[in-house]
Design a protein around this motif. Structure first.
Motif, PDB file in Angstrom:
ATOM      1  N   PHE A  19       0.859  -1.184   0.000  1.00 23.52           N
ATOM      2  CA  PHE A  19       0.000   0.000   0.000  1.00 23.52           C
ATOM      3  C   PHE A  19       0.895   1.234   0.000  1.00 23.52           C
ATOM      4  O   PHE A  19       1.742   1.393   0.884  1.00 23.52           O
ATOM      5  CB  PHE A  19      -0.914   0.008   1.232  1.00 23.52           C
ATOM      6  N   TRP A  20       0.711   2.078  -0.978  1.00 19.75           N
ATOM      7  CA  TRP A  20       1.538   3.277  -1.129  1.00 19.75           C
ATOM      8  C   TRP A  20       0.688   4.512  -0.820  1.00 19.75           C
ATOM      9  O   TRP A  20      -0.256   4.827  -1.537  1.00 19.75           O
ATOM     10  CB  TRP A  20       2.083   3.363  -2.541  1.00 19.75           C
ATOM     11  N   VAL A  21       1.054   5.210   0.248  1.00 15.53           N
ATOM     12  CA  VAL A  21       0.330   6.392   0.687  1.00 15.53           C
ATOM     13  C   VAL A  21       1.225   7.592   0.461  1.00 15.53           C
ATOM     14  O   VAL A  21       2.296   7.701   1.076  1.00 15.53           O
ATOM     15  CB  VAL A  21      -0.070   6.284   2.169  1.00 15.53           C
ATOM     16  N   ARG A  22       0.815   8.475  -0.409  1.00 15.91           N
ATOM     17  CA  ARG A  22       1.600   9.687  -0.668  1.00 15.91           C
ATOM     18  C   ARG A  22       1.041  10.827   0.182  1.00 15.91           C
ATOM     19  O   ARG A  22      -0.102  11.233   0.027  1.00 15.91           O
ATOM     20  CB  ARG A  22       1.570  10.042  -2.142  1.00 15.91           C
ATOM     21  N   TRP A  23       1.881  11.335   1.087  1.00 15.40           N
ATOM     22  CA  TRP A  23       1.436  12.375   2.007  1.00 15.40           C
ATOM     23  C   TRP A  23       1.134  13.677   1.270  1.00 15.40           C
ATOM     24  O   TRP A  23       1.937  14.177   0.496  1.00 15.40           O
ATOM     25  CB  TRP A  23       2.510  12.626   3.064  1.00 15.40           C
ATOM     26  N   ARG A  24      -0.066  14.198   1.523  1.00 14.29           N
ATOM     27  CA  ARG A  24      -0.430  15.538   1.050  1.00 14.29           C
ATOM     28  C   ARG A  24      -0.995  16.365   2.199  1.00 14.29           C
ATOM     29  O   ARG A  24      -0.602  17.497   2.410  1.00 14.29           O
ATOM     30  CB  ARG A  24      -1.434  15.452  -0.103  1.00 14.29           C
ATOM     31  N   ASP A  25      -1.954  15.783   2.917  1.00 11.06           N
ATOM     32  CA  ASP A  25      -2.505  16.451   4.097  1.00 11.06           C
ATOM     33  C   ASP A  25      -3.091  15.387   5.010  1.00 11.06           C
ATOM     34  O   ASP A  25      -3.193  14.211   4.651  1.00 11.06           O
ATOM     35  CB  ASP A  25      -3.564  17.491   3.711  1.00 11.06           C
ATOM     36  N   GLY A  26      -3.491  15.813   6.208  1.00  7.79           N
ATOM     37  CA  GLY A  26      -3.969  14.875   7.207  1.00  7.79           C
ATOM     38  C   GLY A  26      -5.233  14.143   6.807  1.00  7.79           C
ATOM     39  O   GLY A  26      -5.378  12.941   7.065  1.00  7.79           O
ATOM     40  N   ALA A  27      -6.154  14.843   6.160  1.00 14.09           N
ATOM     41  CA  ALA A  27      -7.422  14.214   5.785  1.00 14.09           C
ATOM     42  C   ALA A  27      -7.209  13.115   4.751  1.00 14.09           C
ATOM     43  O   ALA A  27      -7.778  12.020   4.857  1.00 14.09           O
ATOM     44  CB  ALA A  27      -8.387  15.276   5.237  1.00 14.09           C
ATOM     45  N   GLU A  28      -6.376  13.394   3.741  1.00 12.42           N
ATOM     46  CA  GLU A  28      -6.125  12.384   2.702  1.00 12.42           C
ATOM     47  C   GLU A  28      -5.353  11.203   3.273  1.00 12.42           C
ATOM     48  O   GLU A  28      -5.580  10.058   2.891  1.00 12.42           O
ATOM     49  CB  GLU A  28      -5.358  13.010   1.541  1.00 12.42           C
ATOM     50  N   LEU A  29      -4.430  11.486   4.207  1.00 12.50           N
ATOM     51  CA  LEU A  29      -3.691  10.390   4.842  1.00 12.50           C
ATOM     52  C   LEU A  29      -4.663   9.480   5.584  1.00 12.50           C
ATOM     53  O   LEU A  29      -4.573   8.242   5.478  1.00 12.50           O
ATOM     54  CB  LEU A  29      -2.641  10.952   5.800  1.00 12.50           C
ATOM     55  N   ALA A  30      -5.590  10.051   6.344  1.00 14.63           N
ATOM     56  CA  ALA A  30      -6.556   9.240   7.082  1.00 14.63           C
ATOM     57  C   ALA A  30      -7.371   8.371   6.135  1.00 14.63           C
ATOM     58  O   ALA A  30      -7.598   7.181   6.386  1.00 14.63           O
ATOM     59  CB  ALA A  30      -7.472  10.143   7.904  1.00 14.63           C
ATOM     60  N   GLN A  31      -7.806   8.967   5.011  1.00 12.78           N
ATOM     61  CA  GLN A  31      -8.609   8.207   4.056  1.00 12.78           C
ATOM     62  C   GLN A  31      -7.823   7.030   3.482  1.00 12.78           C
ATOM     63  O   GLN A  31      -8.324   5.914   3.385  1.00 12.78           O
ATOM     64  CB  GLN A  31      -9.073   9.138   2.929  1.00 12.78           C
ATOM     65  N   GLN A  32      -6.550   7.287   3.134  1.00 15.67           N
ATOM     66  CA  GLN A  32      -5.763   6.220   2.524  1.00 15.67           C
ATOM     67  C   GLN A  32      -5.385   5.141   3.536  1.00 15.67           C
ATOM     68  O   GLN A  32      -5.319   3.954   3.194  1.00 15.67           O
ATOM     69  CB  GLN A  32      -4.514   6.817   1.878  1.00 15.67           C
ATOM     70  N   MET A  33      -5.169   5.520   4.782  1.00 17.15           N
ATOM     71  CA  MET A  33      -4.888   4.516   5.803  1.00 17.15           C
ATOM     72  C   MET A  33      -6.097   3.620   6.029  1.00 17.15           C
ATOM     73  O   MET A  33      -5.976   2.405   6.228  1.00 17.15           O
ATOM     74  CB  MET A  33      -4.475   5.212   7.108  1.00 17.15           C
ATOM     75  N   GLU A  59       6.590  16.786   6.865  1.00 15.98           N
ATOM     76  CA  GLU A  59       6.086  17.638   7.943  1.00 15.98           C
ATOM     77  C   GLU A  59       5.446  16.747   9.009  1.00 15.98           C
ATOM     78  O   GLU A  59       4.224  16.688   9.131  1.00 15.98           O
ATOM     79  CB  GLU A  59       5.068  18.636   7.393  1.00 15.98           C
ATOM     80  N   PRO A  60       6.257  16.051   9.773  1.00 18.80           N
ATOM     81  CA  PRO A  60       5.703  15.062  10.713  1.00 18.80           C
ATOM     82  C   PRO A  60       4.716  15.649  11.709  1.00 18.80           C
ATOM     83  O   PRO A  60       3.783  14.952  12.133  1.00 18.80           O
ATOM     84  CB  PRO A  60       6.954  14.527  11.425  1.00 18.80           C
ATOM     85  N   TYR A  61       4.918  16.914  12.083  1.00 19.35           N
ATOM     86  CA  TYR A  61       3.997  17.519  13.052  1.00 19.35           C
ATOM     87  C   TYR A  61       2.603  17.685  12.479  1.00 19.35           C
ATOM     88  O   TYR A  61       1.646  17.921  13.223  1.00 19.35           O
ATOM     89  CB  TYR A  61       4.550  18.872  13.499  1.00 19.35           C
ATOM     90  N   GLU A  62       2.440  17.564  11.152  1.00 19.45           N
ATOM     91  CA  GLU A  62       1.127  17.681  10.520  1.00 19.45           C
ATOM     92  C   GLU A  62       0.443  16.327  10.346  1.00 19.45           C
ATOM     93  O   GLU A  62      -0.711  16.263   9.935  1.00 19.45           O
ATOM     94  CB  GLU A  62       1.276  18.347   9.143  1.00 19.45           C
ATOM     95  N   ILE A  63       1.169  15.236  10.606  1.00 19.20           N
ATOM     96  CA  ILE A  63       0.603  13.911  10.309  1.00 19.20           C
ATOM     97  C   ILE A  63      -0.598  13.627  11.182  1.00 19.20           C
ATOM     98  O   ILE A  63      -1.618  13.118  10.731  1.00 19.20           O
ATOM     99  CB  ILE A  63       1.694  12.836  10.467  1.00 19.20           C
ATOM    100  N   GLY A  64      -0.467  13.945  12.461  1.00 26.14           N
ATOM    101  CA  GLY A  64      -1.624  13.864  13.341  1.00 26.14           C
ATOM    102  C   GLY A  64      -2.020  12.455  13.726  1.00 26.14           C
ATOM    103  O   GLY A  64      -1.281  11.508  13.519  1.00 26.14           O
TER     104      GLY A  64
END
Length: 812
Positions: free
Chosen positions: A123-137, A184-189
């Motif tokens: 599974f390849w998750v490309r970081w863009r913002d917190g909301a998209e990361l949550a959706q892909q996870m 930007e790890p502080y944005e990962i949430g």
């Protein structure tokens, strides 16, 4: 079996053929009931097994597919570590960290391809913002069998969504999850959750492997369960192969490696250059032509601005902009000073920069804003965290503040330096302000190092590569002042034994002085004399003697025969002649110089004492040992009184007296003096200083003369190793150490090794010094002695005569 009600055993229970079938039936019924219960549970909840990714890869789900990559070069070590973690994560996750352009995504994609080939779900998750990361996870967890009921409970606020996702990832095996570009790890949430607490989206708790790619390489950011894998520039060979893969018709493998070295092994730049060379309409079509063009056209070939650079994905893929992404992120964190600091560092030479050179006042001048020491420290730390600068002498450090501030330094990748210099030129119209401020700071740093004496030597060595910039950045009205600063630092470097660094400065100053002042200006002559001394210290006596003779003639004609500068030239030429074995000519020049300096400067002037010390050495070289001892004793007494007992010239006088005593046969006093001076040199000048090495070499000779051949051989061997490492294998002092080691081995009966060393030394001295040079003849005689001793029995008179001949020959 007992019937507790009647205390009697039933009749059927006494028959074994009845008991075992009954037992088997009970077991079968129990297994059937268990399987039926699991079947009923499965009907209520889907099984926790990995679903095919292809079934999910429709529409928005396609983002879970890893990118395709060609063969990856030069990252075998990192991929081996990741492959091991893929098989056994052991409660850890991996972080591929490096500055932008180093190929983190490429390495992760290669691992993904290997995992897919092994049957792992990727599974390849490309970081863009917190909301998209949550959706892909969530999509990844669903692909691993996450029940909809658990997901709905999280959506309803009844459970933490990251907890639900990672609970499912802990139920299944054989998966690889890559979070790419998590810069930007502080944005990962989720918000308020530091990554290192492992309560958010980054956790080490799954039964597969999580790999994160990031420009943030801080251990504090990722926590104790992260295995940091920092990527370095590619070595030359695989970097050259990257160019050949991209542009196979652009030249030979050697030419590709030369271009790869020029690009610093940076994968992004290698791909950019290869793509350019493979283009049918490119102006430059070969590796050699492109490499030559970089010196003049780097801002066009690699430093050109991209029209869509405002888009992060575009900026990451363009050499000119990839590091601006990190600088923007630092600015977003409130670290606005990082950008001007990096621009300022880019104006310095491609060499380690001492942190002490960059001050808050310097940044205040170029930025026009007040800068505090704390803000400057934070800017250094931020640049280091994002990989934009390195700490060469603090491996494993977590920031520039680590270790001693005295010798702390930073380095920039060559392309980061060049591209940031291009960026500074493009974004400011007041570049002269930056240049003047930097020139003033460099000049001040030179004076600080000079005033500190021996304590300033380490700083002088670090400053040396950057000092030639004074001749480029300084105001023409301050050119003389800047040349004086360079001359002063070169003298400090010679005292420190850093002849290579001194030579570079002296050559640059001489070139500029010749062009600006003329070949016979007093300052030009001073620069030429300094260069001659530096060359002699580097072991290039022929060129050194040529320059020193020429300077003496010119100074005598221009300044007069007894001008202090002329006397300096005569003294320096005599010392060089003495060092090359021309003792007779050296004695004549030194007697004349000593008389003139005594009359002009006085009998106790430091220069007069230097001439007397040099004359003692020359007399010793001519065999006048008793006279040399008297002269060295007097010089030592005067220097102790005038300069102090621990001045480096006083220590040198003590060493020279001990050497003369050794050759005069007074070895007991000599050894006592040499042990004392060796300890003092090591304590005051350092173990690697040329004077310390010379002291150890002399002590070895004295011990050998006293018959302690084994200890002498050990001492000479250590000195030979150190001189080879510090001065080089063909420096005259290194050849002398090899010769002296061979003498000690010969006396100790180790003729085989001695003969091997003497043959090698003889070949080198014939090639470097000439067939008839005094030192060449000494080595030839020592070789003949060793060969003769190796063919006679130790008990014979012949052997004992050869031993006496070898001892009488002494060392260099």
């Amino acid at each position: 079996m007992t019937n507790y009600a009647s205390a009697a055993v039933p009749g059927w229970a006494a028959q074994a053929w009845v008991i075992w079938p009954v037992f088997a039936v009970l077991v079968a019924v129990s297994i059937g009931l268990l399987l039926w219960g699991r079947h009923l549970d499965a009907a209520a909840r889907p099984p926790a097994r990995v679903a095919p990714v292809s079934r999910l890869a429709r529409g928005r789900q396609a983002s879970l597919r890893p990118p395709h990559v060609q063969r990856v070069r030069g990252r075998e070590g990192e991929l081996a570590v990741l492959a091991g973690m893929l098989r056994r994560p052991q409660g850890r996750f991996a972080v591929l960290c490096a500055v932008g352009g180093m190929g983190k995504t490429t390495v992760a994609a290669q691992l993904a391809a290997q995992a897919e080939a092994m049957g792992w779900r990727v599974f390849w998750v490309r970081w863009r913002d917190g909301a998209e990361l949550a959706q892909q996870m969530v999509q990844a967890a669903l692909a691993c069998g996450l029940p909809e009921a658990e997901l709905e409970a999280a959506r309803a606020g009844q459970a933490s969504l990251p907890d639900v996702v990672w609970r499912q990832l802990g139920r299944v095996r054989r998966w690889l999850l890559v979070v790419d570009n998590a810069d930007e790890p502080y944005e990962i949430g989720p918000a308020g959750e530091p990554v290192a607490d492992y309560r958010g989206w980054i956790r080490p708790h799954g039964r597969g492997l999580l790999v994160v790619t990031s420009r943030d390489g801080s251990e504090q950011t990722w926590g104790p369960c992260a295995r940091l894998l920092p990527l370095e520039p590619l070595p030359v060979r695989p970097a050259g192969q990257v160019l050949l893969d991209t542009a196979p018709a652009a030249g030979t493998a050697e030419q590709a490696r030369e271009l790869a070295a020029r690009l610093g092994g940076l994968p992004l730049a290698l791909h950019a250059a290869g793509t350019y060379l493979a283009g049918p309409t490119s102006r430059y079509r070969t590796f050699a032509a492109y490499r030559q063009a970089l010196d003049q056209e780097l801002r066009f070939l690699l430093g050109a601005a991209h029209p869509n650079a405002s888009h992060p994905q575009v900026a990451r893929a363009v050499v000119r902009h990839t590091w601006e992404v990190s600088l923007d992120q630092l600015a977003g964190e409130g670290n606005a000073l990082a950008r001007p600091l990096l621009r300022l560092l880019a104006l310095l030479a491609q060499a380690p920069v001492p942190l002490s050179l960059i001050t808050p006042d310097l940044l205040s001048v170029v930025t026009g804003h007040d800068v505090t020491a704390m803000a400057l420290e934070g800017a250094f730390a931020g640049l280091h965290r994002y990989g934009l600068l390195g700490l060469p002498h603090s491996p494993g450090s977590t920031g520039p503040a680590s270790g001693s501030s005295e010798g702390a330094q930073v380095v920039l990748h060559p392309l980061i330096r060049e591209i940031n210099a291009v960026a500074l030129t493009a974004e400011t119209s007041e570049l002269a302000v930056w240049h003047r401020a930097l020139a003033e700071r460099l000049t001040t740093a030179v004076h600080e190092a000079s005033r500190r004496g021996r304590a300033g030597w380490p700083a002088a060595v670090l400053l040396a590569p950057h000092l030639p910039l004074l001749l480029e950045y300084g105001d023409p009205r301050t050119a003389t002042h800047h040349r004086t600063a360079l001359d002063a630092l070169a003298q400090v470097l010679q005292k420190a034994g850093a002849f290579g660094a001194a030579r570079l400065l002296d050559e640059r100053v001489l070139d500029v002085a010749t062009r600006m002042l003329g070949p016979e200006h007093p300052d030009t002559l001073t620069s030429r004399n300094n260069l001659g001394n530096a060359l002699f210290g580097l072991g290039e006596p022929a060129e050194a003697l040529r320059l020193l003779r020429q300077t003496l003639e010119d100074r005598a004609r221009v300044l007069g025969p007894v001008h202090p500068d002329t006397l300096t030239s005569r003294n320096d030429l005599a010392c060089a002649l003495d060092g090359t074995g021309e003792h007779a000519e050296a004695v004549g020049l030194l007697r004349q110089t000593l008389n003139d300096r005594t009359r002009v400067l006085g009998p106790e002037h430091p220069h007069t004492l230097a001439s007397r010390d040099s004359l003692g050495l020359a007399l010793d070289g001519m065999g006048e040992h008793a006279q040399a001892v008297r002269m060295h004793r007097r010089t030592l007494e005067d220097r102790t009184r005038v300069l102090g007992p621990e001045h480096h010239l006083t220590l040198l006088s003590r060493h020279n007296l001990a050497g003369a005593l050794t050759r005069a046969g007074e070895r007991t006093e000599a050894i006592q003096l040499l042990r004392q001076v060796l300890n003092d040199h090591a304590r005051i000048l350092g173990d690697a200083h040329p004077h310390t090495l010379a002291g150890r070499d002399s002590l070895g000779l004295a011990l050998d003369g006293m018959g302690d051949h084994a200890q002498a051989a050990r001492m000479h061997r250590q000195t030979l190793e150190d001189r080879t490492r510090i001065l080089g294998p063909e420096h005259p002092d290194t050849l002398a150490s090899r010769h002296n080691l061979a003498l000690a081995l010969t006396s100790a009966g180790e003729q085989a090794e001695a003969i091997q060393l003497l043959r090698r030394t003889l070949d080198d001295r014939v090639r470097i010094l000439g067939d008839e040079h005094t030192h060449t003849l000494s080595t030839r005689n020592a070789l003949e002695t060793a060969l003769a001793m190796s063919t006679h029995q130790p008990q014979s008179r012949w052997w004992h005569w050869l031993r006496r001949r070898n001892d009488a020959a002494g060392g260099d």
